[in-house]
Design a protein around this motif. Sequence first.
Motif, PDB file in Angstrom:
ATOM      1  N   LEU A 557      48.637  47.429   4.262  1.00  0.00           N
ATOM      2  CA  LEU A 557      48.967  46.622   5.441  1.00  0.00           C
ATOM      3  C   LEU A 557      47.716  46.302   6.251  1.00  0.00           C
ATOM      4  O   LEU A 557      47.533  45.175   6.721  1.00  0.00           O
ATOM      5  CB  LEU A 557      49.997  47.369   6.299  1.00  0.00           C
ATOM      6  CG  LEU A 557      50.416  46.702   7.605  1.00  0.00           C
ATOM      7  CD1 LEU A 557      51.058  45.360   7.336  1.00  0.00           C
ATOM      8  CD2 LEU A 557      51.377  47.602   8.378  1.00  0.00           C
ATOM      9  N   SER A 587      55.312  46.342   6.492  1.00  0.00           N
ATOM     10  CA  SER A 587      55.669  46.832   7.823  1.00  0.00           C
ATOM     11  C   SER A 587      57.084  47.376   7.847  1.00  0.00           C
ATOM     12  O   SER A 587      57.367  48.403   8.476  1.00  0.00           O
ATOM     13  CB  SER A 587      55.502  45.710   8.853  1.00  0.00           C
ATOM     14  OG  SER A 587      54.168  45.255   8.893  1.00  0.00           O
ATOM     15  N   GLN A 592      58.031  49.768  10.717  1.00  0.00           N
ATOM     16  CA  GLN A 592      57.452  48.973  11.802  1.00  0.00           C
ATOM     17  C   GLN A 592      58.218  47.653  11.881  1.00  0.00           C
ATOM     18  O   GLN A 592      57.719  46.600  11.483  1.00  0.00           O
ATOM     19  CB  GLN A 592      55.961  48.727  11.570  1.00  0.00           C
ATOM     20  CG  GLN A 592      55.119  49.990  11.502  1.00  0.00           C
ATOM     21  CD  GLN A 592      53.666  49.695  11.172  1.00  0.00           C
ATOM     22  OE1 GLN A 592      53.244  48.543  11.116  1.00  0.00           O
ATOM     23  NE2 GLN A 592      52.887  50.737  10.951  1.00  0.00           N
ATOM     24  N   ASN A 595      56.632  44.464  13.736  1.00  0.00           N
ATOM     25  CA  ASN A 595      55.591  43.764  12.980  1.00  0.00           C
ATOM     26  C   ASN A 595      56.184  43.001  11.799  1.00  0.00           C
ATOM     27  O   ASN A 595      55.721  41.900  11.465  1.00  0.00           O
ATOM     28  CB  ASN A 595      54.538  44.760  12.482  1.00  0.00           C
ATOM     29  CG  ASN A 595      53.780  45.412  13.618  1.00  0.00           C
ATOM     30  OD1 ASN A 595      53.745  44.887  14.725  1.00  0.00           O
ATOM     31  ND2 ASN A 595      53.180  46.559  13.363  1.00  0.00           N
TER      32      ASN A 595
END
Length: 1411
Positions: A557, A587, A592, A595
């Motif tokens: 990432l 992500s 996440q 994101n």
Amino acid sequence: MAQCAQSVQEFVQDSFVPTVAVLCSADAERVTRRNNLSFPELLRPFCRLTSEGHLRDPNNLVVVVKGLRISVTGVNTQPLQPGEVRKLLSQAVSGCQPPEGLPANVVTAGDYDLNISATTPWFEAYRENFLQSMPASDHEFLNHYLACMLVVSSREAAPTEQFQRLSQEQHRVQHSGEYTHPKWFIPNTLKYYVLLHDISDGDEQRADSVYEDMKQRYGTQCCYLLKINSRAAAAGPAEQMPDPWSQYLQKSRAQSPVSPAVLSDALSESHPLELDQTSNLGYPGNPSVAVNSIDTSRKQGGLPASSTPVAHGACLTLNDHDRIRQFIQEFTFRGLLPHIEKNIRQLNDQLVSRKGLSRSLFSATKKWFGGGKVPEKSIAELKNTAGLLYPPEAPELQIRKMADLCFLVQHYELAYSCYHTAKKDFLSDQAMLYAAGALEMAAMSAFLQSGAPRPYPAHYMETAIQTYRDVCKNMVLAERCALFSAEVLKSQVKYSEAAALLIKMTSEDSDLRSALLLEQAAHCFINMRSPMVRKFAFHMILSGHRFSKAGQKRHALRCYCQAMQVYKGKGWTLAEDHINFTIGRQSFTLRQPENAIAAFRHILINDSKQVATQQSAFLREYLYVYKSVSQSSSDVTLPQLPLPCLHSAQTRVFFGHERRLAEGEKQAATHVWLDQEYDGEQAQLWAELEEQVVGVANKGSVPIGFQPTQYCLSCHTDNLRYPLAVVEEPIIVEVVFRNPLKVPLALAELSLLWKFTPKDFSRPPGGVPGEALSNEKEVTALNDIISTEVIPEFTIGPEETKVARLQLLPHKTGELQVLSVLYSLGTVEEDNGTTSRPTFVRGRQDLEIQGPRLNTTKEEKTSVRHGPDHRLDPVITPPMPLLEVFFINFPTGLLCGEIRKAWVEFVNVSAVPLTGLRVASTHPEFFTFGCAASDLTPVTPTASEHCSAYKTMATPPSVAATMLVSPAMFGVSGDDRPTVAEIPLVGGGLGPGEALQIPLWLRGPDREGVHEINFLFYYESVEKNANHRVLRHKAFICASRSLSVRATACHSNTLPRRGGAEEEGGSSMLVFVDVENINTSEAGVREFHIVQVSSSSRQWRLHTCINPTGDRDSRLASRERGKLCFRATRCRTQEGETHARKYTFADLNLGNEQIVSSTTPCADFFFRRGSPSEAQKGGVSVGGANHTRRQSLTPAGGADDGVTGVVQKCSEVELNIIVLWKAYVVEDNKQLILEGQLHVALQTVGKEACSVPQKEEAQEMVLLKFKPDQPPPVSRPTLEQLSRLIKTCLHYPESYDHPFPQKSLCMVPVTLTLSNCSLAQVDVIIDLRHKTTSPESLEVHGTFTWLGQTQYKLQLRPHEVQRLVLKACFFQAGVYNLGTPRVFAKMAQAGTMCETSQQSSMPALIVINSV
């Protein structure tokens, strides 16, 4: 490559250090475990010497050893397996993530400003663990044990015996042949005896006694008494000692406890967004725990059970630290270095004796290098001899041992000589593994030599790497060689060569190694003198891909995010989509979601060039991620959706109901609707009309705060003020969506999000507003306050722009704010046989509208500031009247001048009465509602279907019938035509639900073509201080040709008879009317009938038609033409100002039916006609201005100007001719009768006027003048104008009999009549002495003479008529012309002006007969 914490020299030196083994007794191990440390771990922070060491080489030269570090490890008989090494390295990389405060390196290259991590600690961790985990090899001795520490506790019952057992154990491991590992440097390994004494729990005297015995037994240089644990227990927090072990233990023992998120990189569960992995690198436990004894098993695995930090060295004081540091120094200087020096000398002596060469190897190397060299063969020519092994006592290995010992103690010059010699021997034997190792270390020795006596042999490294990789198939050694060479090349600023070397080392056997090397190659590209930004980004993408395959999702990432800085916004849409898609997936996998959503959002909102199937996959991924996040989130606020694109600036707001369509013969007013495009000129026109009608409604003055009504607000309208909406009237918001994808989008439950603050406007201002309400939680929960329309389904096709109209219906007064559009986004279900339901996610898009840029003040002009835009912030007001207008029998086509009667229906559809109904139009001459006194029968459209639009009466042709009419009866004040008409309402108003129908007369425009007619209906509420409202209507009328009327006025030569001047006004005029049928029969018109000619004027009127009686048939077929002649007389003089402003209408009917032209609609259209001189008003006004200017510049010319005005009035005629006609039309096998009227305005005698407007010629370009014009000359009346002041006429007998034989003279009485045609006194001179002298006249007429007074001087008052009696004397019979008197005239006030000869009348012939 990225910056490293160490220099290249320090990195290489620390990679190859003397290795020392440790064997501890059980008691000694317990002593060190009180500090949560093993004995090797206890020594590790102190293994770097702080002072210089010295030794002598075989030539007895002193070698200085600076900053030497030794490696102390436990004896391990089971080396790490390749799988365990891979796990160790993977954990080292995954456990070293970039910290939050990592310093960033901002690189500026062209248009790029890249934020790149300055260091890569994960790469350094990988490199360190990789070098430490390398297994010992037989072809080199750098990591073989040089010495072994035997550690025994002072508490042992028999320490000496314990030392003996440990020594035997070491000897067994090294020489018994049972263990292949570890490797030992030389057979005679240095044994160093350490007596470990626990100060807090031991007998110090006994320890000293045992140590003395050890010195006697082993010698003072091979034993040491180490005293530790000065503190009995761990100190409190206030006395916490420094912990130098943590940084080393994080790298070796625990690799820093791995967080659950990191564990998920390798152990994450399978889900739809899981990236495909080509290698399964699972992460078992960390096998790198230091082993301190043979009995310790390498099978221990797994991560520490507890991640809580453990205190190290709790029983140690700073004095203990110093004792340990002193112990390492004593061991190195008194034990290890002398041992290495002794072995170097022994090896040198052995080599010299075996080869029979000179005493010193240094002298021998000259001969070796100076003599015949063995030619080096290329790698391709050498056979694979990687498996060749030398016996331990082989001279080639002894040279390599000596070289390695010299390299370990920093004697790089001697090491380089030995490596170079060994390299030649190995190549001669084609021992390629040994040769590659010698080449590698020879290059390192050459690089590390102080003073750089020779350049770095990079080709040695290239040959070594190629040999390791291609011949020996040993990627581990090739990778080590590449790591060292790349660091050296980087230090020499050879980034391009370093990057090429690193890229060559990538392969499919290790994704982790390839990812790290590709990342370092990318850093080489960006650190070049001219940064290669795109290569950096490309290799970061490759590195991220390999990180992903290796299970390092966080690092993958990070690489994609750094590469995104280069590709973002540069037009690399496909690459940008790929990067965002990968970032989104990674992500989401790493928990996440924000994101991930942002990355997928970028894919969808940009104009993607992906194919439809790929875009559909992107959309499904986004919806899956979005739905997963929304289900796990507890936030009640709906997030923003990226699709479809919402063009907030193009949002339009309409206030009011949707207009009705036509019902039968009823045609509803067009008003304003969202389907109509904005037209700036039209908007300005409607604003001017509204301002006119507001001015009339307010008795001629427009309010200061007047703002035109705006029903539809858009980006083109003025939205600086809050718009007004009315309770129970809908608010329609039109939003524009654009689908940027090539796949359709499905929206569901589309509605508006609003915030409403209740407010009672009936109370005095200043009250406290109510609590703000919103429908965010439930769209239809507050429908009792504001009804919100919900569109259940709304589909947008691929790449389609589509509008949605959402309605709000307020039920209470207050302040409303429309905030967002709410909807559920999903994909259109494909008919592919599957039963999967499409995924829908709920969200919103805010309606954020930027106001216009302010550009008024200086500060606003020099900065960028935007004003407010309140189109979405209406104020809901109390109920107001609402008018609807319907037109009945309203035509779409008319003949020019045609009169048609239609009907208008006014309906009040609100619950509030209205009043003050008025209408304004851009074409007031097109329609009329009639005057207040007009007869409105018949009262329904059906009853008036076949009736004439005019008021008629049966009257045979005769002298004109006259009627005196005041313009005020038809709404005309002054000379201006009315632009605003007040519509009469029964009772002055229109109640709720009431309707009113009134007639409307229409007249076709005078010019053919399509005409746009605008109506603006104005009305008010009966309540005071209420705002007015307007209703717009736009009609299109196609006008076809009908008749063309041309008229000319001429002065009549006849003078009024005696006694008739008062009756007929004292003056007459001839009017010729020329009528032509210019219709092309397109409308089915067969013929036109001229039924009546009327006149309207304040000074003149038509009196009689002087056409022959039999010529009264005025039918005109297509292209036919006829002429009518009329006599006009002056109107009777009326007393008072009221009569002076009235018009006299005179009707001369040519048939048996008279149309009363002084009533509706004929008089209405006459007063509403356009001024005939409108096209020339510019010239007139300019002339007037010049006239005023002349008066100011030339005062003496004032009299002349007055004379000019008086003289010009003699030729002015203000007579309006109205020609009324009928036309017969065949339509649908029925004959219809059309009727109409045409207007001709006569202005000047002798100048033709026409009913058809003439085309205006294009104005020529006028040059700019930079100097003032000269004042024009003073205008004077022309001779032609002055010659028409006096009209003369002779009265005499046409024939006269006289007996000439009896009387020779014949005297005939003649009366000369003089008429003043001007409005001023005129001085007249009559001269009778003039005689005709032309021969032509003498041949025709005879000569005569006047008797008596031959010159007269008279003064005539305005319009006065005088008669003179003259006598003509003839001498013989014949034909004579009596028109010989010459008349001169001048204005009485023009003293300096000469008399002007007046125009004579026609020849006056008299016949004298002789009897």
